[in-house]
Design an enzyme around this catalytic site. Structure first.
Site, PDB file in Angstrom:
ATOM      1  N   LYS A  33       0.844  -1.192   0.000  1.00  0.00           N
ATOM      2  CA  LYS A  33       0.000   0.000   0.000  1.00  0.00           C
ATOM      3  C   LYS A  33       0.879   1.242   0.000  1.00  0.00           C
ATOM      4  O   LYS A  33       1.774   1.386   0.841  1.00  0.00           O
ATOM      5  CB  LYS A  33      -0.883   0.005   1.242  1.00  0.00           C
ATOM      6  N   ASP A  60      -3.418   4.265  -1.864  1.00  0.00           N
ATOM      7  CA  ASP A  60      -4.389   4.660  -0.834  1.00  0.00           C
ATOM      8  C   ASP A  60      -4.320   6.166  -0.602  1.00  0.00           C
ATOM      9  O   ASP A  60      -3.803   6.630   0.412  1.00  0.00           O
ATOM     10  CB  ASP A  60      -4.071   3.868   0.443  1.00  0.00           C
ATOM     11  N   LYS A  62      -7.123   8.023  -0.786  1.00  0.00           N
ATOM     12  CA  LYS A  62      -8.438   8.369  -0.219  1.00  0.00           C
ATOM     13  C   LYS A  62      -9.051   9.611  -0.877  1.00  0.00           C
ATOM     14  O   LYS A  62      -9.323  10.622  -0.223  1.00  0.00           O
ATOM     15  CB  LYS A  62      -8.324   8.587   1.295  1.00  0.00           C
ATOM     16  N   ASP A  65     -13.495  14.373  -3.690  1.00  0.00           N
ATOM     17  CA  ASP A  65     -13.533  15.674  -4.361  1.00  0.00           C
ATOM     18  C   ASP A  65     -14.708  15.658  -5.335  1.00  0.00           C
ATOM     19  O   ASP A  65     -15.485  14.698  -5.339  1.00  0.00           O
ATOM     20  CB  ASP A  65     -12.184  15.906  -5.091  1.00  0.00           C
ATOM     21  N   THR A 115     -10.933   3.318  10.486  1.00  0.00           N
ATOM     22  CA  THR A 115     -10.782   2.438  11.661  1.00  0.00           C
ATOM     23  C   THR A 115     -10.234   3.196  12.875  1.00  0.00           C
ATOM     24  O   THR A 115     -10.183   2.651  13.968  1.00  0.00           O
ATOM     25  CB  THR A 115      -9.862   1.252  11.321  1.00  0.00           C
ATOM     26  N   ARG A 205       2.196  -0.309  10.949  1.00  0.00           N
ATOM     27  CA  ARG A 205       3.170  -0.253  12.041  1.00  0.00           C
ATOM     28  C   ARG A 205       3.556  -1.591  12.670  1.00  0.00           C
ATOM     29  O   ARG A 205       4.733  -1.774  13.016  1.00  0.00           O
ATOM     30  CB  ARG A 205       2.681   0.750  13.110  1.00  0.00           C
TER      31      ARG A 205
HETATM   32  O1  C5P Z   1       0.068   1.338  10.992  1.00  0.00           O
HETATM   33  P1  C5P Z   1      -1.303   0.825  10.730  1.00  0.00           P
HETATM   34  O2  C5P Z   1      -1.377  -0.699  10.709  1.00  0.00           O
HETATM   35  O3  C5P Z   1      -2.343   1.440  11.596  1.00  0.00           O
HETATM   36  O4  C5P Z   1      -1.573   1.267   9.245  1.00  0.00           O
HETATM   37  C1  C5P Z   1      -2.828   1.159   8.633  1.00  0.00           C
HETATM   38  C2  C5P Z   1      -2.749   1.776   7.276  1.00  0.00           C
HETATM   39  O5  C5P Z   1      -4.020   1.641   6.654  1.00  0.00           O
HETATM   40  C3  C5P Z   1      -2.403   3.255   7.283  1.00  0.00           C
HETATM   41  O6  C5P Z   1      -1.577   3.500   6.162  1.00  0.00           O
HETATM   42  C4  C5P Z   1      -3.737   3.950   7.116  1.00  0.00           C
HETATM   43  O7  C5P Z   1      -3.606   5.138   6.387  1.00  0.00           O
HETATM   44  C5  C5P Z   1      -4.525   2.925   6.322  1.00  0.00           C
HETATM   45  N1  C5P Z   1      -5.974   2.950   6.471  1.00  0.00           N
HETATM   46  C6  C5P Z   1      -6.586   2.887   7.700  1.00  0.00           C
HETATM   47  N2  C5P Z   1      -7.959   2.955   7.778  1.00  0.00           N
HETATM   48  C7  C5P Z   1      -8.699   3.050   6.686  1.00  0.00           C
HETATM   49  C8  C5P Z   1      -8.066   3.081   5.429  1.00  0.00           C
HETATM   50  C9  C5P Z   1      -6.684   3.019   5.362  1.00  0.00           C
HETATM   51  O8  C5P Z   1      -5.930   2.744   8.728  1.00  0.00           O
HETATM   52  N3  C5P Z   1     -10.007   3.067   6.764  1.00  0.00           N
END
Ligand code: C5P
Length: 225
Positions: A33, A60, A62, A65, A115, A205
């Site tokens: 991603k 991603d 997002k 617009d 989330t 992470r």
């Molecule tokens: O570090 P972590 O596991 O929280 O990363 C989740 C990734 O998924 C981040 O890059 C975040 O931008 C992305 N994301 C998210 N929730 C969403 C869509 C994408 O956490 N609804």
């Protein structure tokens, strides 16, 4: 049972660190991603990097617009050869249709409720229906207007699986093999996401910040079997 794929989030700010991570995950992870962190630093070169290593890209950014602008962005993403792009379902039916109509396009994955949101955050942002109802309404909007998948928490995924059975892919971030107490509020383990019917889990992470990212990804893949 359906397959749950792992998407590793390349949330780093340089091509060098992204490549370092890709190399550690090579062979095990096929989907990467690229989000706003890496893309604002390195742009389309980040997409080329993943492709050079044989991976598929979930771009991603997002999008949210007016229809014509998002359509133009999705068209440009298509020329980069990415596998999928994200756009906010709250951008509305016309925005979704404008993108879905494109002849050559990546898969359109619609964001429902982030989330990182809990009920309080959602209410404060002006949505009055509660998380479950808002996710269902937005997913229906996506399904009716050409989305190929929706991004949600595994906590809602099982219900969407029942509602849309196979028509919409379910992409679930907020994955935590172990609790971390960070910004992801609707978080679950990889095994719980799989049991909820996720087609893809997105992990950042817990892999990026692990001492051994390769081992962290392998443990997650183990849980998905
Ligand atoms: O570090 P972590 O596991 O929280 O990363 C989740 C990734 O998924 C981040 O890059 C975040 O931008 C992305 N994301 C998210 N929730 C969403 C869509 C994408 O956490 N609804």
């Amino acid at each position: 049972m359906h397959k749950t794929e792992l998407i590793a989030a390349l949330d780093t700010s340089t091509l060098k660190s992204a490549e370092n991570l890709i190399e550690k995950l090579k062979g095990a992870v096929k989907y990467f991603k690229i989000g706003s962190v890496l893309f604002t630093a390195e742009g389309p070169a980040a997409v080329d990097l993943v492709h050079k290593h044989g991976g598929k890209v979930f771009l991603d950014l997002k999008f949210h617009d007016i229809p014509n602008t998002v359509k133009g962005a999705v068209k440009n993403a298509a020329s980069m050869g990415v596998y999928s792009v994200s756009l906010h379902l709250s951008g509305g039916a016309e925005m979704l249709q404008a993108c879905a109509e494109l002849e050559k396009r990546p898969k359109l994955w619609g964001i429902t409720v982030l989330t990182s949101f809990n009920e309080y955050n959602l209410f404060r942002s002006g949505f009055r229906g509660g998380i479950d109802k808002t996710v269902k309404l937005l997913a229906s909007l996506g399904s009716d207007n050409g989305a190929d998948g929706v991004v949600c928490s595994p906590l809602e995924a099982w219900r969407l699986r029942e509602m849309f059975d196979g028509k919409l892919k379910l992409i679930t971030p907020g994955i935590r093999p172990e609790a971390r107490g960070d910004d992801q509020k609707r978080a679950v383990t990889p095994a719980q996401a799989r049991a909820a019917g996720a087609d893809f889990i997105v992990v950042g992470r817990p892999i990026i910040e692990a001492k051994d990212p390769g081992a962290a990804a392998a443990a997650i893949l183990g849980e998905l079997k």
